[in-house]
Structure formats: C-alpha cells, structure tokens
Design a protein around this motif. Structure first.
Motif, PDB file in Angstrom:
ATOM      1  N   TYR A  52       0.825  -1.204   0.000  1.00 29.79           N
ATOM      2  CA  TYR A  52       0.000   0.000   0.000  1.00 29.79           C
ATOM      3  C   TYR A  52       0.862   1.258   0.000  1.00 29.79           C
ATOM      4  CZ  TYR A  52      -4.099  -2.858   1.111  1.00 29.79           C
ATOM      5  OH  TYR A  52      -5.121  -3.770   1.073  1.00 29.79           O
ATOM      6  N   VAL A 100      -9.168   1.763   3.084  1.00 32.21           N
ATOM      7  CA  VAL A 100      -9.000   0.535   3.869  1.00 32.21           C
ATOM      8  C   VAL A 100      -8.902   0.922   5.345  1.00 32.21           C
ATOM      9  CG1 VAL A 100      -7.820  -0.683   1.999  1.00 32.21           C
ATOM     10  CG2 VAL A 100      -6.485   0.596   3.652  1.00 32.21           C
ATOM     11  N   GLU A 101      -9.112  -0.059   6.195  1.00 36.01           N
ATOM     12  CA  GLU A 101      -9.034   0.196   7.631  1.00 36.01           C
ATOM     13  C   GLU A 101      -7.596   0.487   8.043  1.00 36.01           C
ATOM     14  OE1 GLU A 101     -10.721  -3.154   9.554  1.00 36.01           O
ATOM     15  OE2 GLU A 101     -12.700  -2.893   8.653  1.00 36.01           O
ATOM     16  N   ASP A 102      -7.453   1.336   9.038  1.00 31.69           N
ATOM     17  CA  ASP A 102      -6.126   1.777   9.476  1.00 31.69           C
ATOM     18  C   ASP A 102      -5.238   0.622   9.908  1.00 31.69           C
ATOM     19  OD1 ASP A 102      -7.193   4.205   8.997  1.00 31.69           O
ATOM     20  OD2 ASP A 102      -7.091   4.972  11.042  1.00 31.69           O
ATOM     21  N   ASP A 103      -5.822  -0.413  10.548  1.00 27.08           N
ATOM     22  CA  ASP A 103      -5.007  -1.509  11.073  1.00 27.08           C
ATOM     23  C   ASP A 103      -4.483  -2.437   9.971  1.00 27.08           C
ATOM     24  OD1 ASP A 103      -7.392  -2.635  10.364  1.00 27.08           O
ATOM     25  OD2 ASP A 103      -7.782  -3.605  12.300  1.00 27.08           O
ATOM     26  N   LYS A 104      -4.935  -2.234   8.721  1.00 23.93           N
ATOM     27  CA  LYS A 104      -4.443  -3.056   7.610  1.00 23.93           C
ATOM     28  C   LYS A 104      -3.279  -2.395   6.884  1.00 23.93           C
ATOM     29  CE  LYS A 104      -8.744  -5.545   6.660  1.00 23.93           C
ATOM     30  NZ  LYS A 104      -9.753  -5.903   5.638  1.00 23.93           N
ATOM     31  N   VAL A 105      -2.891  -1.215   7.358  1.00 24.07           N
ATOM     32  CA  VAL A 105      -1.814  -0.465   6.724  1.00 24.07           C
ATOM     33  C   VAL A 105      -0.610  -0.429   7.648  1.00 24.07           C
ATOM     34  CG1 VAL A 105      -1.108   1.787   5.829  1.00 24.07           C
ATOM     35  CG2 VAL A 105      -3.444   0.966   5.450  1.00 24.07           C
TER      36      VAL A 105
END
Length: 301
Positions: free
Chosen positions: A17, A51-56
């Motif tokens: 990402y 996307v959700e913050d915890d996936k980055v």
C-alpha cells in the motif's frame, strides 16, 4: 479509514500500500515509489480505495509520481540489463566452482543495486563472487538465497492438473499447507501424488479445505451407528462427502441390506473425527519431511 493504492513490483508478488497523495491513479498504471530498497517502478493493481487503518503498515509512504514515458523506458532498459547480468553471474559462478543455482536477476529502478536470487542445498561462501561482480558492475551487489517454492514461482511451469502453476499465475503469498488438509479431503497420502513441481505439498490443497471441513463435520464416521428416518438402526458403510450421502448397513428381519440416505435423514451423536493415516513408515517420514519444509516465501522480504 485511509486512502491507498495497491502496488505490485513482481508479476505475482505481494501487494504493498502507498499513499496516492490526492492523485487519480487507476489499476493498470505504473508509479514511481520509494521502498526500503530505494526508488522502485511498480504496477498499480488496486486503484484508489479506502481501507481500515489496522491493515496499513505505518508509516504509509507517498507515491512519488505516476510513471512517465521516460520511466517506462528506464524500466525496459533495466530488463535488458538483467538478462546480461544473469549471464555474467553464471560465468562467475562456474569460475569459482560454487554449488549454487542462479534463478533470477533484478536491478533496482535507480540502478543503485543489482540483486541475484539463487538456490543451494546449504550455506554458500560467495564473498569472492561478490567481489568479482562488484568489479564488473561497479554498484552494490546483493546475493539472496531463496527456497524451492520461490524458485518454482519465478520459473513457472505446468502442474499435474494440466494448468499453469498457481504460484506463478495468481498466488501472491504462499499459504501454509499441511498433511491434515490431504487427509480431510480423502486424498492419497502418497508424497508423489500430493507434492507439487517444487517438491513441497501442493498449494491447491488449501483451496477447498474449509469446504471439506464443514461437509465432513456434518457426516458420521465409517463404522459409526446411526438411526435412520424409517426407524432402523445400522452401521455406516461409506460416505459421499460432496453429495452428503451415507450408505448404512441395516438389518431387515434376518437379512442385512445396504441403504443410502441423505445425512439429514439420519440421527447420530456428533463427535470429534478420528484421524485416518494408513501409510507405511517410509511414506510417513517423507510426508513429515514435506510438512517441515513448508514455510513462507523469502522472495519478497
């Protein structure tokens, strides 16, 4: 939520990402981004999305620019350089008599480093090889040892199903595969039949694992006693997992008969499924070796 784009640097590599910094970037375009290895040229496989913050993985690095025709030209030139570098490295390996197999060569986009990927049975002392290569290319040299699954992913090939290998066409990461998956699907436990081109357990064993786990959980085991919808009690003779059918040996008077029922027409006590592992010692050792060698790819680290 955070806006990102997904960039891939290899045909079937991992997706990373990056921050599009407000640019309207679509899938199929190429971008220039900064990575841990330096400035790289990547292919956008996921357009701008949230996307959700915890996936980055933070910090999220921004896109430097959308690739220009000049950038495309540099990338093509690098591909040509990689072919020449591969041949040169092969000559140097033969010169030093090293027991290693060169798999691939890669230039970073900024030409600050060239990477050589190889396989070997053990550790290789390639210090003299690196010196020779550095003298030829006059840039930073990195030799990276990869596993046999990574080798197969790079080289490609045809699987026993007659289709191109999953790892070289669409799998971005190697999923853990175990002997339990083959047992759950009632496949032959012969290592030759459940091993892929790479010599490890076939990746496709993972594809239908969840479905088989669910379907098997609804069925009785062979040998269990069940009560049928027509008031009979009998022993399970065989099961058809996909059709969810069960053949039961029932007694009618003084005679025994095999009848087939849908699983919903039977009553039985659910219990933990028994493991079935009818293989000889030699096959067992081979299977255990295959399972020990399963691991994540080192190619994209």
């Amino acid at each position: 939520m955070i806006k990102v784009i997904g960039v891939r640097f290899r045909r079937t590599g991992k997706i990373y990402y990056f921050d599009p910094i407000g640019l309207d970037i679509e899938a199929g375009q190429h971008v220039i981004v900064e990575t841990a290895r330096g400035v790289e040229y990547g292919n956008v496989v996921l357009g701008v999305r949230e996307v959700e913050d915890d996936k980055v993985v933070q910090p999220l690095k921004p896109v430097i620019r959308v690739a220009t025709p000049e950038d495309d030209k540099v990338d093509m030139e690098n591909r040509d350089k990689e072919k020449k570098a591969f041949d040169i490295c092969m000559e140097k390996i033969k010169k030093h008599g090293l027991d290693m197999k060169l798999i691939d060569t890669e230039y970073t986009f900024d030409n600050n480093k060239v990477l050589f990927y190889f396989t070997a049975d053990g550790r290789i002392d390639f210090r003299e090889l690196v010196k020779d290569l550095a003298a030829v290319f006059k840039i930073r040299i990195e030799l990276r040892q990869i596993g046999v699954r990574d080798e197969t992913k790079v080289l490609g090939g045809i699987s026993i199903c007659g289709r191109p290998l999953c790892c070289s066409t669409y799998l971005s990461e190697f999923a853990p595969v175990s002997i339990k998956m083959a047992k759950e699907q009632n496949l032959s436990l012969n290592p030759i039949k459940i091993s892929g081109v790479c010599g490890r357990l076939m990746c496709c064993l993972k594809n239908e694992e969840e479905t088989y786990e669910y379907l098997n959980s609804r069925l009785p085991d062979v040998g269990d006693f069940v009560n049928t919808i027509d008031g009979l009690r009998g022993e399970v003779n065989s099961v058809n997992v996909l059709r969810q059918l069960v053949k039961v040996i029932v007694e009618i008077g003084d005679e025994k008969e095999i009848r087939e029922y849908k699983v919903d027409e039977l009553k039985f006590k659910p219990k933990k499924r028994r493991e079935k592992f009818n293989v000889n010692d030699e096959e067992l050792r081979a299977l255990e070796a295959l399972e020990r060698n399963e691991g994540k790819s080192k190619f994209d680290d």
